[in-house]
Motif scaffolding. Structure first.
Motif, PDB file in Angstrom:
ATOM      1  N   PRO A   1       0.878  -1.260   0.175  1.00 43.27           N
ATOM      2  CA  PRO A   1      -0.015   0.177   0.131  1.00 43.27           C
ATOM      3  C   PRO A   1       1.031   1.367   0.081  1.00 43.27           C
ATOM      4  N   ASN A   2       1.876   1.317   0.782  1.00 42.67           N
ATOM      5  CA  ASN A   2       2.937   2.316   0.839  1.00 42.67           C
ATOM      6  C   ASN A   2       3.541   2.375  -0.468  1.00 42.67           C
ATOM      7  N   LEU A   3       3.880   1.479  -1.263  1.00 40.71           N
ATOM      8  CA  LEU A   3       4.498   1.645  -2.630  1.00 40.71           C
ATOM      9  C   LEU A   3       3.545   2.107  -3.668  1.00 40.71           C
ATOM     10  N   ASP A   4       2.220   1.822  -3.371  1.00 39.89           N
ATOM     11  CA  ASP A   4       1.078   2.314  -4.314  1.00 39.89           C
ATOM     12  C   ASP A   4       0.863   3.775  -4.025  1.00 39.89           C
ATOM     13  N   THR A   5       1.074   4.111  -2.620  1.00 39.32           N
ATOM     14  CA  THR A   5       0.830   5.551  -2.421  1.00 39.32           C
ATOM     15  C   THR A   5       1.969   6.411  -3.210  1.00 39.32           C
ATOM     16  N   LEU A   6       3.220   5.732  -3.164  1.00 39.29           N
ATOM     17  CA  LEU A   6       4.453   6.754  -3.921  1.00 39.29           C
ATOM     18  C   LEU A   6       4.056   6.780  -5.456  1.00 39.29           C
ATOM     19  N   VAL A   7       3.463   5.807  -6.092  1.00 39.59           N
ATOM     20  CA  VAL A   7       2.930   5.570  -7.292  1.00 39.59           C
ATOM     21  C   VAL A   7       2.024   6.597  -7.611  1.00 39.59           C
ATOM     22  N   ASP A   8       0.953   6.496  -6.584  1.00 42.59           N
ATOM     23  CA  ASP A   8      -0.215   7.675  -6.825  1.00 42.59           C
ATOM     24  C   ASP A   8       0.246   9.012  -6.761  1.00 42.59           C
ATOM     25  N   LYS A   9       1.335   9.357  -5.949  1.00 41.87           N
ATOM     26  CA  LYS A   9       1.852  10.719  -6.048  1.00 41.87           C
ATOM     27  C   LYS A   9       2.940  11.049  -7.009  1.00 41.87           C
ATOM     28  N   GLY A  10       3.210  10.259  -7.919  1.00 47.94           N
ATOM     29  CA  GLY A  10       3.859  10.314  -9.062  1.00 47.94           C
ATOM     30  C   GLY A  10       5.456  10.485  -8.749  1.00 47.94           C
ATOM     31  N   LEU A  11       5.843   9.910  -7.476  1.00 47.50           N
ATOM     32  CA  LEU A  11       7.200   9.609  -7.342  1.00 47.50           C
ATOM     33  C   LEU A  11       7.845   8.308  -7.700  1.00 47.50           C
ATOM     34  N   VAL A  12       6.984   7.506  -7.891  1.00 48.70           N
ATOM     35  CA  VAL A  12       7.688   6.185  -8.307  1.00 48.70           C
ATOM     36  C   VAL A  12       6.792   5.620  -9.300  1.00 48.70           C
ATOM     37  N   GLU A  13       7.455   4.977 -10.372  1.00 48.76           N
ATOM     38  CA  GLU A  13       6.620   4.249 -11.328  1.00 48.76           C
ATOM     39  C   GLU A  13       6.835   2.626 -11.333  1.00 48.76           C
ATOM     40  N   LYS A  14       5.483   2.029 -11.212  1.00 50.39           N
ATOM     41  CA  LYS A  14       5.566   0.597 -11.254  1.00 50.39           C
ATOM     42  C   LYS A  14       5.540  -0.060 -12.622  1.00 50.39           C
ATOM     43  N   GLY A  15       6.513  -0.915 -12.878  1.00 49.54           N
ATOM     44  CA  GLY A  15       6.539  -1.408 -14.022  1.00 49.54           C
ATOM     45  C   GLY A  15       6.410  -3.219 -14.293  1.00 49.54           C
ATOM     46  N   GLN A  16       5.871  -3.792 -14.939  1.00 50.40           N
ATOM     47  CA  GLN A  16       5.690  -5.294 -14.904  1.00 50.40           C
ATOM     48  C   GLN A  16       6.867  -6.151 -15.523  1.00 50.40           C
ATOM     49  N   MET A  17       7.323  -6.987 -14.789  1.00 48.26           N
ATOM     50  CA  MET A  17       8.363  -8.020 -15.251  1.00 48.26           C
ATOM     51  C   MET A  17       7.678  -9.331 -15.663  1.00 48.26           C
ATOM     52  N   ASP A  18       6.580  -9.720 -15.298  1.00 50.67           N
ATOM     53  CA  ASP A  18       5.780 -10.799 -15.475  1.00 50.67           C
ATOM     54  C   ASP A  18       4.357 -10.731 -14.908  1.00 50.67           C
ATOM     55  N   ARG A  19       3.435 -11.551 -15.107  1.00 49.15           N
ATOM     56  CA  ARG A  19       2.088 -11.553 -14.856  1.00 49.15           C
ATOM     57  C   ARG A  19       2.123 -11.415 -12.913  1.00 49.15           C
ATOM     58  N   ARG A  20       3.040 -11.722 -12.315  1.00 50.60           N
ATOM     59  CA  ARG A  20       3.068 -11.699 -10.957  1.00 50.60           C
ATOM     60  C   ARG A  20       4.179 -10.833 -10.320  1.00 50.60           C
ATOM     61  N   THR A  21       5.044 -10.286 -11.093  1.00 48.71           N
ATOM     62  CA  THR A  21       5.951  -9.465 -10.515  1.00 48.71           C
ATOM     63  C   THR A  21       6.128  -8.107 -11.268  1.00 48.71           C
ATOM     64  N   ASN A  22       6.220  -6.896 -10.313  1.00 50.93           N
ATOM     65  CA  ASN A  22       6.381  -5.690 -10.414  1.00 50.93           C
ATOM     66  C   ASN A  22       7.698  -5.349 -10.155  1.00 50.93           C
ATOM     67  N   PHE A  23       8.358  -4.172 -10.709  1.00 49.05           N
ATOM     68  CA  PHE A  23       9.410  -3.619 -10.549  1.00 49.05           C
ATOM     69  C   PHE A  23       9.115  -2.145 -10.247  1.00 49.05           C
ATOM     70  N   TYR A  24       9.898  -1.498  -9.527  1.00 49.61           N
ATOM     71  CA  TYR A  24       9.676   0.026  -9.177  1.00 49.61           C
ATOM     72  C   TYR A  24      10.868   0.801  -9.633  1.00 49.61           C
ATOM     73  N   THR A  25      10.576   2.113 -10.199  1.00 48.20           N
ATOM     74  CA  THR A  25      11.773   3.038 -10.342  1.00 48.20           C
ATOM     75  C   THR A  25      11.081   4.520  -9.986  1.00 48.20           C
ATOM     76  N   LEU A  26      12.352   5.119  -9.794  1.00 49.70           N
ATOM     77  CA  LEU A  26      11.984   6.687  -9.258  1.00 49.70           C
ATOM     78  C   LEU A  26      11.597   7.293 -10.666  1.00 49.70           C
ATOM     79  N   THR A  27      10.425   8.255 -10.543  1.00 53.39           N
ATOM     80  CA  THR A  27      10.449   9.242 -11.663  1.00 53.39           C
ATOM     81  C   THR A  27      11.310  10.124 -11.531  1.00 53.39           C
TER      82      THR A  27
END
Length: 93
Positions: free
Chosen positions: A45-71
């Motif tokens: 939920p905290n990662l999602d908050t950072l995504v929602d605030k535009g600070l982090v992008e969430k990408g998808q490695m495969d159907r079950r795995t996400n990765f994160y990078t700073l915007t």
């Protein structure tokens, strides 16, 4: 960044220090730092908050795995925070 919790700031710094980390890699890093278990119900939920605030992008490695990078904004916020902190820290001691 002033409206983030300390945990959310730690997430930003952790993501900045790793190369497109998966959630579990972030969790492992923070567990080493905090020296206690970080539950999924706190992490994601905290990662999602950072995504929602535009600070982090969430990408998808495969159907079950996400990765994160700073915007760009996330990197700028970390830099601004560092400058703000530096004015209060005497490094000459």
């Amino acid at each position: 960044m002033h409206d983030l919790t300390g945990f959310q700031r730690d997430l930003l710094y952790t993501i900045a220090g790793l190369d497109e980390p998966k959630g579990l890699a972030i969790k492992d890093e923070l567990e080493d730092y905090y020296q206690k278990e970080i539950h999924h119900g706190r992490l994601y939920p905290n990662l999602d908050t950072l995504v929602d605030k535009g600070l982090v992008e969430k990408g998808q490695m495969d159907r079950r795995t996400n990765f994160y990078t700073l915007t760009r904004r996330g990197r700028r916020e970390i830099g601004d925070r560092g400058e703000w902190q530096a004015q209060y820290i005497d490094t000459s001691a």
